[in-house]
Scaffold this motif. Structure first.
Motif, short mmCIF file in Angstrom:
data_model
loop_
_atom_site.label_atom_id
_atom_site.label_comp_id
_atom_site.label_asym_id
_atom_site.label_seq_id
_atom_site.Cartn_x
_atom_site.Cartn_y
_atom_site.Cartn_z
N ASP A 97 0.97 -1.33 -0.01
CA ASP A 97 0.21 0.06 -0.05
C ASP A 97 1.01 1.21 -0.12
O ASP A 97 1.71 1.37 0.96
CB ASP A 97 -0.85 0.06 1.24
CG ASP A 97 -1.78 1.27 1.28
OD1 ASP A 97 -1.56 2.11 1.32
OD2 ASP A 97 -3.24 0.93 1.14
N LYS A 98 0.39 2.23 -0.85
CA LYS A 98 1.35 3.39 -0.91
C LYS A 98 1.72 4.21 0.29
O LYS A 98 2.14 4.97 0.44
CB LYS A 98 1.03 4.19 -2.13
CG LYS A 98 -0.08 4.76 -2.22
CD LYS A 98 -0.31 5.59 -3.64
CE LYS A 98 -1.85 6.27 -3.43
NZ LYS A 98 -2.09 6.95 -4.70
N TYR A 99 0.50 4.08 1.24
CA TYR A 99 0.34 4.84 2.20
C TYR A 99 0.93 4.16 3.49
O TYR A 99 0.98 4.93 4.61
CB TYR A 99 -1.18 5.37 2.49
CG TYR A 99 -1.85 6.07 1.41
CD1 TYR A 99 -1.46 7.27 1.19
CD2 TYR A 99 -2.56 5.33 0.67
CE1 TYR A 99 -2.08 8.15 0.19
CE2 TYR A 99 -3.32 6.15 -0.59
CZ TYR A 99 -2.98 7.45 -0.68
OH TYR A 99 -3.38 8.23 -1.86
N LYS A 101 3.98 2.56 5.36
CA LYS A 101 5.46 1.72 5.19
C LYS A 101 5.61 0.57 5.89
O LYS A 101 4.76 0.19 6.77
CB LYS A 101 6.29 2.74 5.80
CG LYS A 101 6.25 4.07 5.22
CD LYS A 101 7.21 5.32 5.81
CE LYS A 101 7.23 6.72 5.23
NZ LYS A 101 7.91 7.51 6.29
N TYR A 112 -4.37 8.12 13.53
CA TYR A 112 -4.63 7.45 12.36
C TYR A 112 -5.92 6.63 12.34
O TYR A 112 -6.46 6.30 13.28
CB TYR A 112 -3.42 6.74 11.70
CG TYR A 112 -3.25 5.42 12.38
CD1 TYR A 112 -3.85 4.35 11.92
CD2 TYR A 112 -2.38 5.29 13.28
CE1 TYR A 112 -3.49 2.93 12.45
CE2 TYR A 112 -1.93 4.00 13.99
CZ TYR A 112 -2.60 2.94 13.59
OH TYR A 112 -2.42 1.76 14.21
#
Length: 120
Positions: A97-99, A101, A112
């Motif tokens: 997922d690009k969001y 890490k 979050y």
């Protein structure tokens, strides 16, 4: 820093748990749990909402640096965290997922909202 798995953590918790208190309201909608063990001092309030969802409010004070491997369950897919104090290092190998890490620090002042789903 000590590293243990979930089963070891559970066993050590049972061996060292002190001042355990469980308070349920008469309708069963609210639960308050308090205890202290060798790793953490915990105050938890869980509220069953009319929608059938649970709201959990946790106040954890870690007493010992500890590393545990925990597998998240999709049974509680929506999670919101607000860090008022302290830090939590999170390692999530294999997440694509690009969001998110694969190694990050959750720290004081951050928050979050995450939705856990299974690949289909």
């Amino acid at each position: 820093m000590e590293t243990i798995d979930e089963a070891q953590y559970e066993q050590r918790h049972l061996e060292s748990c002190q001042d355990y208190e469980l308070i349920l309201n008469t309708k069963g909608y609210d639960c308050i749990e308090k205890y202290c063990d060798r790793y953490v001092r915990k105050n938890c309030r869980e509220i069953l909402l009319p929608s059938g969802n649970n709201l959990q409010i946790l106040n954890l004070t870690w007493l010992h640096d500890l590393s545990t491997e925990v597998e998240h369950s999709c049974a509680e897919p929506l999670t919101a965290k607000f860090y008022l104090a302290g830090n939590l290092r999170t390692i999530t190998p294999g997440i694509k997922d690009k969001y998110v890490k694969d190694d990050y620090l959750e720290k004081t002042g951050e928050n979050y909202l995450i939705l856990l789903t299974r690949d289909r």
